[in-house]
Design a protein around this motif. Structure first.
Motif, PDB file in Angstrom:
ATOM      1  N   ALA A  54      35.476  41.552  43.176  1.00 51.71           N
ATOM      2  CA  ALA A  54      36.544  40.556  43.310  1.00 51.71           C
ATOM      3  C   ALA A  54      36.245  39.576  44.438  1.00 51.71           C
ATOM      4  O   ALA A  54      36.481  38.369  44.312  1.00 51.71           O
ATOM      5  CB  ALA A  54      37.873  41.248  43.562  1.00 51.71           C
ATOM      6  N   LEU A  55      35.734  40.081  45.564  1.00 50.70           N
ATOM      7  CA  LEU A  55      35.401  39.193  46.674  1.00 50.70           C
ATOM      8  C   LEU A  55      34.278  38.233  46.291  1.00 50.70           C
ATOM      9  O   LEU A  55      34.252  37.075  46.740  1.00 50.70           O
ATOM     10  CB  LEU A  55      35.016  40.009  47.901  1.00 50.70           C
ATOM     11  N   ARG A  56      33.362  38.694  45.453  1.00 49.76           N
ATOM     12  CA  ARG A  56      32.302  37.816  44.962  1.00 49.76           C
ATOM     13  C   ARG A  56      32.913  36.660  44.166  1.00 49.76           C
ATOM     14  O   ARG A  56      32.505  35.498  44.302  1.00 49.76           O
ATOM     15  CB  ARG A  56      31.333  38.627  44.097  1.00 49.76           C
ATOM     16  N   VAL A 317      36.162  32.957  36.847  1.00 50.54           N
ATOM     17  CA  VAL A 317      34.878  32.387  37.265  1.00 50.54           C
ATOM     18  C   VAL A 317      33.936  32.281  36.070  1.00 50.54           C
ATOM     19  O   VAL A 317      33.228  31.277  35.891  1.00 50.54           O
ATOM     20  CB  VAL A 317      34.267  33.250  38.383  1.00 50.54           C
ATOM     21  N   CYS A 318      33.931  33.314  35.258  1.00 49.42           N
ATOM     22  CA  CYS A 318      33.033  33.369  34.104  1.00 49.42           C
ATOM     23  C   CYS A 318      33.373  32.279  33.083  1.00 49.42           C
ATOM     24  O   CYS A 318      32.482  31.591  32.571  1.00 49.42           O
ATOM     25  CB  CYS A 318      33.181  34.740  33.449  1.00 49.42           C
ATOM     26  N   ALA A 340      30.064  37.778  27.561  1.00 52.97           N
ATOM     27  CA  ALA A 340      29.819  38.268  28.917  1.00 52.97           C
ATOM     28  C   ALA A 340      30.902  39.223  29.389  1.00 52.97           C
ATOM     29  O   ALA A 340      30.645  40.068  30.252  1.00 52.97           O
ATOM     30  CB  ALA A 340      29.723  37.092  29.886  1.00 52.97           C
ATOM     31  N   ARG A 341      32.105  39.131  28.824  1.00 51.90           N
ATOM     32  CA  ARG A 341      33.226  39.857  29.398  1.00 51.90           C
ATOM     33  C   ARG A 341      33.799  40.976  28.528  1.00 51.90           C
ATOM     34  O   ARG A 341      34.329  41.959  29.048  1.00 51.90           O
ATOM     35  CB  ARG A 341      34.366  38.871  29.707  1.00 51.90           C
ATOM     36  N   PRO A 392      28.827  39.129  36.349  1.00 48.30           N
ATOM     37  CA  PRO A 392      28.849  38.614  34.970  1.00 48.30           C
ATOM     38  C   PRO A 392      28.087  37.308  34.805  1.00 48.30           C
ATOM     39  O   PRO A 392      27.741  36.941  33.682  1.00 48.30           O
ATOM     40  CB  PRO A 392      30.338  38.415  34.693  1.00 48.30           C
ATOM     41  N   LEU A 393      27.812  36.603  35.883  1.00 45.36           N
ATOM     42  CA  LEU A 393      27.059  35.357  35.773  1.00 45.36           C
ATOM     43  C   LEU A 393      25.560  35.600  35.756  1.00 45.36           C
ATOM     44  O   LEU A 393      24.793  34.738  35.332  1.00 45.36           O
ATOM     45  CB  LEU A 393      27.406  34.416  36.931  1.00 45.36           C
TER      46      LEU A 393
END
Length: 422
Positions: A54-56, A317-318, A340-341, A392-393
Protein backbone atom coordinates in the motif's frame (compact mmCIF):
# COMPACT_ATOMS: atom_id res chain seq x y z
CA UNK A 1 -34.24 13.48 -18.96
CA UNK A 2 -31.83 16.37 -18.46
CA UNK A 3 -29.03 16.91 -20.94
CA UNK A 4 -26.13 14.69 -19.97
CA UNK A 5 -22.91 16.34 -18.82
CA UNK A 6 -20.00 15.06 -20.91
CA UNK A 7 -16.99 13.91 -18.87
CA UNK A 8 -13.90 11.96 -19.99
CA UNK A 9 -13.72 9.80 -16.83
CA UNK A 10 -16.47 9.39 -14.24
CA UNK A 11 -15.60 7.75 -10.91
CA UNK A 12 -18.58 6.50 -8.92
CA UNK A 13 -17.71 6.59 -5.22
CA UNK A 14 -15.66 9.00 -3.17
CA UNK A 15 -14.06 6.59 -0.72
CA UNK A 16 -10.41 5.64 -0.54
CA UNK A 17 -10.50 3.63 -3.76
CA UNK A 18 -12.43 6.21 -5.77
CA UNK A 19 -10.29 9.15 -4.67
CA UNK A 20 -7.11 7.15 -5.26
CA UNK A 21 -8.30 6.35 -8.78
CA UNK A 22 -9.04 10.02 -9.46
CA UNK A 23 -5.65 11.05 -8.10
CA UNK A 24 -3.81 8.40 -10.11
CA UNK A 25 -5.47 9.31 -13.40
CA UNK A 26 -5.04 13.04 -12.83
CA UNK A 27 -1.29 12.46 -12.41
CA UNK A 28 -1.39 10.95 -15.91
CA UNK A 29 -3.03 14.11 -17.25
CA UNK A 30 -6.61 12.83 -17.40
CA UNK A 31 -9.63 14.90 -16.37
CA UNK A 32 -11.69 13.02 -13.79
CA UNK A 33 -15.15 13.68 -12.36
CA UNK A 34 -15.96 12.00 -9.02
CA UNK A 35 -19.52 11.62 -7.75
CA UNK A 36 -20.39 10.55 -4.20
CA UNK A 37 -23.88 9.81 -2.90
CA UNK A 38 -23.24 11.12 0.64
CA UNK A 39 -23.72 14.82 1.48
CA UNK A 40 -19.98 15.19 2.01
CA UNK A 41 -16.78 13.33 1.26
CA UNK A 42 -15.93 11.43 4.43
CA UNK A 43 -14.84 8.02 5.64
CA UNK A 44 -16.45 5.90 8.36
CA UNK A 45 -14.30 3.71 10.58
CA UNK A 46 -11.25 3.87 12.78
CA UNK A 47 -7.87 2.24 12.27
CA UNK A 48 -6.33 1.13 9.01
CA UNK A 49 -3.29 -1.02 8.29
CA UNK A 50 -1.03 -0.13 5.38
CA UNK A 51 1.37 -2.90 4.40
CA UNK A 52 4.39 -2.16 2.17
CA UNK A 53 2.39 -2.80 -1.01
CA UNK A 54 0.00 0.00 0.00
CA UNK A 55 2.82 2.42 0.81
CA UNK A 56 4.33 1.66 -2.59
CA UNK A 57 1.03 2.70 -4.18
CA UNK A 58 0.79 5.84 -2.03
CA UNK A 59 4.29 6.80 -3.11
CA UNK A 60 3.16 6.58 -6.73
CA UNK A 61 0.12 8.69 -5.83
CA UNK A 62 2.54 11.30 -4.43
CA UNK A 63 0.86 11.47 -1.02
CA UNK A 64 3.24 9.27 0.97
CA UNK A 65 4.93 12.16 2.78
CA UNK A 66 1.57 13.43 4.04
CA UNK A 67 0.58 9.92 5.13
CA UNK A 68 3.85 9.42 7.00
CA UNK A 69 3.20 12.53 9.09
CA UNK A 70 0.05 10.97 10.61
CA UNK A 71 0.96 7.27 10.58
CA UNK A 72 2.60 5.08 13.19
CA UNK A 73 5.28 2.53 12.27
CA UNK A 74 5.29 -0.38 14.77
CA UNK A 75 8.40 -2.49 15.16
CA UNK A 76 6.58 -5.83 15.43
CA UNK A 77 3.36 -7.71 14.79
CA UNK A 78 2.58 -9.69 17.92
CA UNK A 79 0.12 -12.62 17.96
CA UNK A 80 -1.17 -13.78 21.36
CA UNK A 81 -3.54 -16.50 22.54
CA UNK A 82 -6.71 -14.76 23.73
CA UNK A 83 -7.46 -17.51 26.25
CA UNK A 84 -4.08 -18.14 27.86
CA UNK A 85 -2.29 -14.89 27.04
CA UNK A 86 0.70 -16.83 25.67
CA UNK A 87 2.75 -15.45 22.80
CA UNK A 88 2.14 -17.48 19.65
CA UNK A 89 4.41 -15.77 17.15
CA UNK A 90 6.05 -12.46 16.29
CA UNK A 91 6.81 -10.76 12.99
CA UNK A 92 9.53 -8.10 13.32
CA UNK A 93 8.76 -5.23 10.93
CA UNK A 94 11.85 -3.12 11.43
CA UNK A 95 14.81 -2.46 9.14
CA UNK A 96 15.13 -6.00 7.74
CA UNK A 97 11.44 -5.99 6.82
CA UNK A 98 11.71 -2.55 5.23
CA UNK A 99 14.82 -3.54 3.29
CA UNK A 100 13.10 -6.64 1.90
CA UNK A 101 9.93 -4.87 0.73
CA UNK A 102 11.14 -1.33 0.14
CA UNK A 103 8.70 0.17 2.65
CA UNK A 104 7.76 -0.34 6.32
CA UNK A 105 4.41 -1.42 7.77
CA UNK A 106 2.22 1.51 8.83
CA UNK A 107 -1.00 1.95 10.79
CA UNK A 108 -3.14 5.08 10.80
CA UNK A 109 -6.66 6.43 11.18
CA UNK A 110 -8.81 5.69 8.15
CA UNK A 111 -10.17 9.24 8.07
CA UNK A 112 -6.62 10.63 7.93
CA UNK A 113 -5.78 8.63 4.82
CA UNK A 114 -9.06 9.62 3.21
CA UNK A 115 -8.40 13.29 4.02
CA UNK A 116 -4.96 13.20 2.39
CA UNK A 117 -6.36 11.67 -0.80
CA UNK A 118 -9.26 14.15 -0.79
CA UNK A 119 -6.90 17.11 -0.38
CA UNK A 120 -4.73 15.85 -3.23
CA UNK A 121 -7.79 15.62 -5.49
CA UNK A 122 -9.03 19.06 -4.48
CA UNK A 123 -5.66 20.59 -5.28
CA UNK A 124 -5.68 19.15 -8.80
CA UNK A 125 -7.30 21.27 -11.56
CA UNK A 126 -8.05 17.99 -13.37
CA UNK A 127 -10.34 16.55 -10.65
CA UNK A 128 -13.94 17.65 -10.07
CA UNK A 129 -15.81 16.44 -6.97
CA UNK A 130 -19.59 16.34 -6.51
CA UNK A 131 -21.71 15.19 -3.57
CA UNK A 132 -25.34 14.10 -3.27
CA UNK A 133 -25.16 12.09 -6.46
CA UNK A 134 -26.79 8.70 -5.88
CA UNK A 135 -26.47 6.57 -9.02
CA UNK A 136 -29.69 4.82 -10.05
CA UNK A 137 -28.86 3.60 -13.54
CA UNK A 138 -25.85 2.93 -15.77
CA UNK A 139 -26.22 2.24 -19.48
CA UNK A 140 -23.44 0.57 -21.43
CA UNK A 141 -23.10 2.27 -24.81
CA UNK A 142 -20.11 0.33 -26.07
CA UNK A 143 -17.49 3.06 -26.41
CA UNK A 144 -19.10 5.20 -23.69
CA UNK A 145 -21.57 4.90 -20.81
CA UNK A 146 -24.51 6.94 -19.54
CA UNK A 147 -24.94 7.35 -15.78
CA UNK A 148 -28.14 8.71 -14.24
CA UNK A 149 -28.52 9.88 -10.63
CA UNK A 150 -31.54 10.10 -8.36
CA UNK A 151 -31.65 13.91 -8.56
CA UNK A 152 -31.86 13.81 -12.36
CA UNK A 153 -28.19 14.51 -13.00
CA UNK A 154 -26.82 12.54 -15.93
CA UNK A 155 -23.30 11.99 -17.18
CA UNK A 156 -22.06 10.79 -20.54
CA UNK A 157 -18.60 9.36 -19.89
CA UNK A 158 -15.88 7.88 -22.07
CA UNK A 159 -14.95 5.71 -19.07
CA UNK A 160 -16.88 4.86 -15.90
CA UNK A 161 -14.98 3.54 -12.87
CA UNK A 162 -17.22 1.77 -10.36
CA UNK A 163 -15.61 2.35 -6.95
CA UNK A 164 -18.95 2.11 -5.17
CA UNK A 165 -18.09 -0.50 -2.57
CA UNK A 166 -19.56 -3.73 -1.29
CA UNK A 167 -23.10 -3.05 -2.52
CA UNK A 168 -21.93 -1.74 -5.90
CA UNK A 169 -24.59 -0.85 -8.44
CA UNK A 170 -21.88 -0.93 -11.07
CA UNK A 171 -21.10 -4.56 -10.27
CA UNK A 172 -24.76 -5.49 -10.83
CA UNK A 173 -24.48 -4.10 -14.35
CA UNK A 174 -21.67 -6.57 -14.99
CA UNK A 175 -24.05 -9.41 -14.19
CA UNK A 176 -23.55 -10.13 -10.49
CA UNK A 177 -26.96 -9.75 -8.81
CA UNK A 178 -26.09 -12.08 -5.92
CA UNK A 179 -26.00 -10.51 -2.45
CA UNK A 180 -22.72 -10.27 -0.51
CA UNK A 181 -21.82 -13.35 1.51
CA UNK A 182 -22.16 -12.87 5.27
CA UNK A 183 -19.61 -14.75 7.34
CA UNK A 184 -21.76 -14.46 10.49
CA UNK A 185 -18.99 -12.48 12.20
CA UNK A 186 -19.31 -8.91 13.45
CA UNK A 187 -16.81 -6.26 14.51
CA UNK A 188 -16.99 -3.58 17.16
CA UNK A 189 -14.32 -0.96 16.67
CA UNK A 190 -13.18 2.43 17.78
CA UNK A 191 -10.35 4.53 19.17
CA UNK A 192 -9.59 5.80 22.66
CA UNK A 193 -6.84 8.06 24.07
CA UNK A 194 -3.63 6.14 24.65
CA UNK A 195 -3.72 6.93 28.37
CA UNK A 196 -6.82 4.74 28.82
CA UNK A 197 -5.19 1.58 27.56
CA UNK A 198 -3.73 -1.54 29.20
CA UNK A 199 -0.04 -2.16 29.80
CA UNK A 200 0.38 -3.80 26.39
CA UNK A 201 -0.60 -0.59 24.60
CA UNK A 202 2.21 1.35 22.99
CA UNK A 203 3.64 2.59 19.72
CA UNK A 204 6.04 -0.28 19.16
CA UNK A 205 3.62 -3.17 18.55
CA UNK A 206 0.51 -4.14 16.67
CA UNK A 207 -1.17 -6.79 18.79
CA UNK A 208 -3.52 -9.51 17.60
CA UNK A 209 -5.29 -11.69 20.18
CA UNK A 210 -6.76 -14.81 18.56
CA UNK A 211 -9.14 -17.29 20.13
CA UNK A 212 -12.16 -19.54 19.53
CA UNK A 213 -14.36 -17.80 16.95
CA UNK A 214 -13.00 -14.37 17.93
CA UNK A 215 -10.07 -12.02 17.71
CA UNK A 216 -9.03 -8.61 19.01
CA UNK A 217 -6.64 -6.32 17.13
CA UNK A 218 -4.98 -3.33 18.81
CA UNK A 219 -2.58 -0.70 17.51
CA UNK A 220 -1.84 3.03 17.83
CA UNK A 221 -2.99 5.59 15.26
CA UNK A 222 -2.76 9.33 14.62
CA UNK A 223 0.86 9.83 15.56
CA UNK A 224 0.41 7.58 18.61
CA UNK A 225 -2.19 9.80 20.25
CA UNK A 226 -5.04 7.29 19.91
CA UNK A 227 -5.32 3.55 20.34
CA UNK A 228 -7.41 1.62 17.82
CA UNK A 229 -9.22 -1.59 18.76
CA UNK A 230 -11.29 -4.03 16.75
CA UNK A 231 -13.17 -6.82 18.53
CA UNK A 232 -14.50 -9.52 16.19
CA UNK A 233 -16.58 -12.58 17.01
CA UNK A 234 -18.95 -15.06 15.43
CA UNK A 235 -22.61 -14.73 16.30
CA UNK A 236 -24.56 -17.97 16.57
CA UNK A 237 -27.79 -15.94 16.40
CA UNK A 238 -27.29 -14.91 12.79
CA UNK A 239 -30.38 -14.98 10.59
CA UNK A 240 -30.53 -13.66 7.03
CA UNK A 241 -32.56 -10.47 6.68
CA UNK A 242 -32.39 -9.86 10.43
CA UNK A 243 -30.49 -7.22 12.36
CA UNK A 244 -30.99 -8.89 15.73
CA UNK A 245 -27.64 -10.66 15.96
CA UNK A 246 -24.07 -9.86 16.94
CA UNK A 247 -25.35 -7.80 19.85
CA UNK A 248 -23.43 -6.10 22.64
CA UNK A 249 -24.66 -8.83 24.99
CA UNK A 250 -23.12 -11.46 22.73
CA UNK A 251 -19.89 -9.46 22.60
CA UNK A 252 -19.63 -9.40 26.38
CA UNK A 253 -20.52 -13.08 26.71
CA UNK A 254 -17.84 -14.01 24.18
CA UNK A 255 -15.01 -11.89 25.61
CA UNK A 256 -15.65 -12.11 29.36
CA UNK A 257 -14.10 -15.62 29.79
CA UNK A 258 -10.88 -14.60 28.00
CA UNK A 259 -7.51 -13.37 29.28
CA UNK A 260 -7.62 -10.44 31.70
CA UNK A 261 -6.04 -8.01 29.23
CA UNK A 262 -8.66 -8.89 26.64
CA UNK A 263 -11.40 -8.36 29.22
CA UNK A 264 -9.89 -5.04 30.25
CA UNK A 265 -9.73 -3.88 26.65
CA UNK A 266 -13.39 -4.73 26.16
CA UNK A 267 -14.35 -1.93 28.54
CA UNK A 268 -12.95 0.71 26.17
CA UNK A 269 -14.32 -0.60 22.85
CA UNK A 270 -17.08 1.45 21.26
CA UNK A 271 -20.51 -0.20 21.21
CA UNK A 272 -22.68 2.29 19.37
CA UNK A 273 -22.26 0.50 16.05
CA UNK A 274 -21.27 -2.91 14.77
CA UNK A 275 -19.97 -3.96 11.37
CA UNK A 276 -21.01 -7.29 9.85
CA UNK A 277 -18.33 -9.18 7.91
CA UNK A 278 -19.00 -9.75 4.20
CA UNK A 279 -17.14 -10.71 1.07
CA UNK A 280 -18.02 -11.96 -2.41
CA UNK A 281 -16.67 -14.70 -4.68
CA UNK A 282 -14.14 -13.53 -7.28
CA UNK A 283 -15.63 -12.32 -10.57
CA UNK A 284 -14.77 -13.64 -14.02
CA UNK A 285 -14.70 -10.12 -15.45
CA UNK A 286 -14.39 -6.59 -14.10
CA UNK A 287 -15.02 -4.89 -17.43
CA UNK A 288 -18.03 -4.30 -19.65
CA UNK A 289 -17.51 -1.92 -22.54
CA UNK A 290 -16.10 1.26 -20.99
CA UNK A 291 -17.25 0.36 -17.48
CA UNK A 292 -14.73 -1.06 -15.01
CA UNK A 293 -14.71 -2.05 -11.33
CA UNK A 294 -12.19 -1.09 -8.65
CA UNK A 295 -11.68 -1.80 -4.94
CA UNK A 296 -14.49 -3.40 -2.95
CA UNK A 297 -16.80 -3.18 -5.96
CA UNK A 298 -14.47 -5.62 -7.73
CA UNK A 299 -13.13 -7.75 -4.88
CA UNK A 300 -14.66 -7.19 -1.42
CA UNK A 301 -12.71 -9.24 1.08
CA UNK A 302 -12.80 -10.20 4.72
CA UNK A 303 -10.57 -8.07 6.93
CA UNK A 304 -8.29 -10.82 8.19
CA UNK A 305 -5.30 -9.87 6.01
CA UNK A 306 -5.94 -6.12 6.44
CA UNK A 307 -5.69 -5.72 2.66
CA UNK A 308 -8.99 -4.16 1.58
CA UNK A 309 -7.72 -0.58 1.29
CA UNK A 310 -4.27 -1.78 0.22
CA UNK A 311 -5.68 -3.63 -2.78
CA UNK A 312 -7.90 -0.68 -3.73
CA UNK A 313 -4.82 1.57 -3.77
CA UNK A 314 -2.99 -0.93 -5.99
CA UNK A 315 -6.03 -1.06 -8.30
CA UNK A 316 -6.04 2.73 -8.66
CA UNK A 317 -2.37 2.96 -9.57
CA UNK A 318 -2.64 -0.01 -11.91
CA UNK A 319 -5.71 1.28 -13.77
CA UNK A 320 -4.15 4.69 -14.42
CA UNK A 321 -0.82 3.20 -15.47
CA UNK A 322 -2.21 0.67 -17.95
CA UNK A 323 -4.58 3.18 -19.51
CA UNK A 324 -1.57 5.45 -19.97
CA UNK A 325 0.62 2.68 -21.39
CA UNK A 326 -2.09 1.79 -23.89
CA UNK A 327 -2.11 5.36 -25.25
CA UNK A 328 -5.49 5.96 -26.93
CA UNK A 329 -6.64 2.32 -26.85
CA UNK A 330 -8.93 2.36 -23.80
CA UNK A 331 -10.15 -1.19 -24.37
CA UNK A 332 -6.59 -2.52 -24.35
CA UNK A 333 -5.81 -0.56 -21.18
CA UNK A 334 -8.81 -2.02 -19.40
CA UNK A 335 -7.84 -5.53 -20.45
CA UNK A 336 -4.30 -5.03 -19.18
CA UNK A 337 -5.63 -3.68 -15.88
CA UNK A 338 -7.93 -6.67 -15.42
CA UNK A 339 -5.22 -9.14 -16.38
CA UNK A 340 -2.83 -7.59 -13.86
CA UNK A 341 -5.29 -7.52 -10.98
CA UNK A 342 -8.05 -10.13 -11.18
CA UNK A 343 -6.15 -13.30 -10.27
CA UNK A 344 -3.99 -11.61 -7.64
CA UNK A 345 -6.93 -10.02 -5.82
CA UNK A 346 -8.81 -13.34 -5.97
CA UNK A 347 -5.86 -14.91 -4.19
CA UNK A 348 -5.96 -12.19 -1.53
CA UNK A 349 -9.71 -12.66 -1.07
CA UNK A 350 -9.44 -16.41 -0.64
CA UNK A 351 -6.37 -16.25 1.59
CA UNK A 352 -8.16 -13.77 3.85
CA UNK A 353 -11.03 -16.20 4.24
CA UNK A 354 -8.64 -19.07 4.93
CA UNK A 355 -6.63 -17.04 7.46
CA UNK A 356 -9.85 -16.16 9.27
CA UNK A 357 -10.59 -19.86 9.68
CA UNK A 358 -7.08 -20.42 11.05
CA UNK A 359 -7.25 -17.55 13.54
CA UNK A 360 -10.72 -18.51 14.79
CA UNK A 361 -9.98 -22.22 15.20
CA UNK A 362 -11.27 -24.01 18.30
CA UNK A 363 -10.20 -27.01 20.38
CA UNK A 364 -7.51 -29.31 18.98
CA UNK A 365 -7.29 -27.27 15.78
CA UNK A 366 -6.33 -24.19 17.81
CA UNK A 367 -3.67 -26.16 19.71
CA UNK A 368 -2.24 -27.42 16.44
CA UNK A 369 -2.25 -23.88 14.99
CA UNK A 370 -0.39 -22.47 17.99
CA UNK A 371 2.20 -25.22 17.84
CA UNK A 372 2.87 -24.63 14.14
CA UNK A 373 3.07 -20.85 14.50
CA UNK A 374 5.56 -21.17 17.36
CA UNK A 375 7.86 -23.19 15.09
CA UNK A 376 8.22 -20.46 12.46
CA UNK A 377 11.35 -18.35 12.43
CA UNK A 378 10.28 -14.76 13.20
CA UNK A 379 12.83 -13.48 10.68
CA UNK A 380 11.49 -15.68 7.86
CA UNK A 381 9.38 -13.42 5.65
CA UNK A 382 8.90 -15.77 2.72
CA UNK A 383 5.23 -16.34 3.50
CA UNK A 384 4.60 -12.63 2.91
CA UNK A 385 6.56 -12.18 -0.32
CA UNK A 386 3.62 -12.90 -2.65
CA UNK A 387 1.61 -10.12 -0.98
CA UNK A 388 3.91 -7.43 0.37
CA UNK A 389 6.50 -7.86 -2.36
CA UNK A 390 4.01 -7.97 -5.22
CA UNK A 391 4.31 -5.08 -7.67
CA UNK A 392 1.45 -5.13 -10.21
CA UNK A 393 3.27 -2.69 -12.49
CA UNK A 394 6.32 -4.93 -12.73
CA UNK A 395 4.36 -8.06 -13.72
CA UNK A 396 1.14 -7.24 -15.54
CA UNK A 397 -0.31 -10.72 -15.41
CA UNK A 398 -0.14 -13.63 -13.00
CA UNK A 399 1.32 -16.77 -14.54
CA UNK A 400 -1.05 -19.27 -16.13
CA UNK A 401 -0.15 -21.83 -13.48
CA UNK A 402 -1.19 -19.44 -10.71
CA UNK A 403 -4.43 -18.66 -12.49
CA UNK A 404 -5.27 -22.35 -12.75
CA UNK A 405 -4.24 -22.96 -9.15
CA UNK A 406 -6.50 -20.22 -7.82
CA UNK A 407 -9.51 -20.40 -10.10
CA UNK A 408 -9.88 -24.08 -11.05
CA UNK A 409 -11.72 -24.85 -7.79
CA UNK A 410 -14.74 -22.80 -8.81
CA UNK A 411 -17.96 -24.53 -7.78
CA UNK A 412 -20.10 -25.28 -10.84
CA UNK A 413 -22.86 -22.75 -11.38
CA UNK A 414 -22.12 -20.64 -8.30
CA UNK A 415 -19.26 -18.34 -9.37
CA UNK A 416 -17.69 -19.31 -6.04
CA UNK A 417 -14.14 -20.41 -5.31
CA UNK A 418 -13.19 -22.75 -2.50
CA UNK A 419 -10.83 -21.37 0.17
CA UNK A 420 -7.21 -22.05 -0.70
CA UNK A 421 -4.20 -21.17 1.45
CA UNK A 422 -1.68 -18.56 0.34
Amino acid sequence: MATAQRVPVLVIGGGIGGLAAARAMSLKGRKVHVIEQAPEFSEIGAGLQLAPNALRALERLQVLDEVRADAVFPRQLLMLDAVSGERITTVPIGEAFKERYGHPYAVMHRTDLHAHLLNACRESPLVTLENNRAVVDITDEGEAALVRCADGSTYHADLVVGADGLHSRTRKLLGDDAPPVCEEYVAYRGTVPMAQMTELAGNDSMVGWIGPEMHLVQYPVRRGELFNQVAVFRSHNYKPDSDDWGTVEELEAKFTPLHRLVRASLETIGRDRRWAMYDRPPLDSWVRGRIVLLGDAAHPMLQYLAQGACQALEDAVCLAEFLDRSLNDTDAGLRRYQDARRVHTARVQLTARFFGEVCHATGVAAMFRNSLFRLRDPEDYRLFDWLYGHDPLAAEKESDSQAVNWLRHRSPGTNAVTPYPG
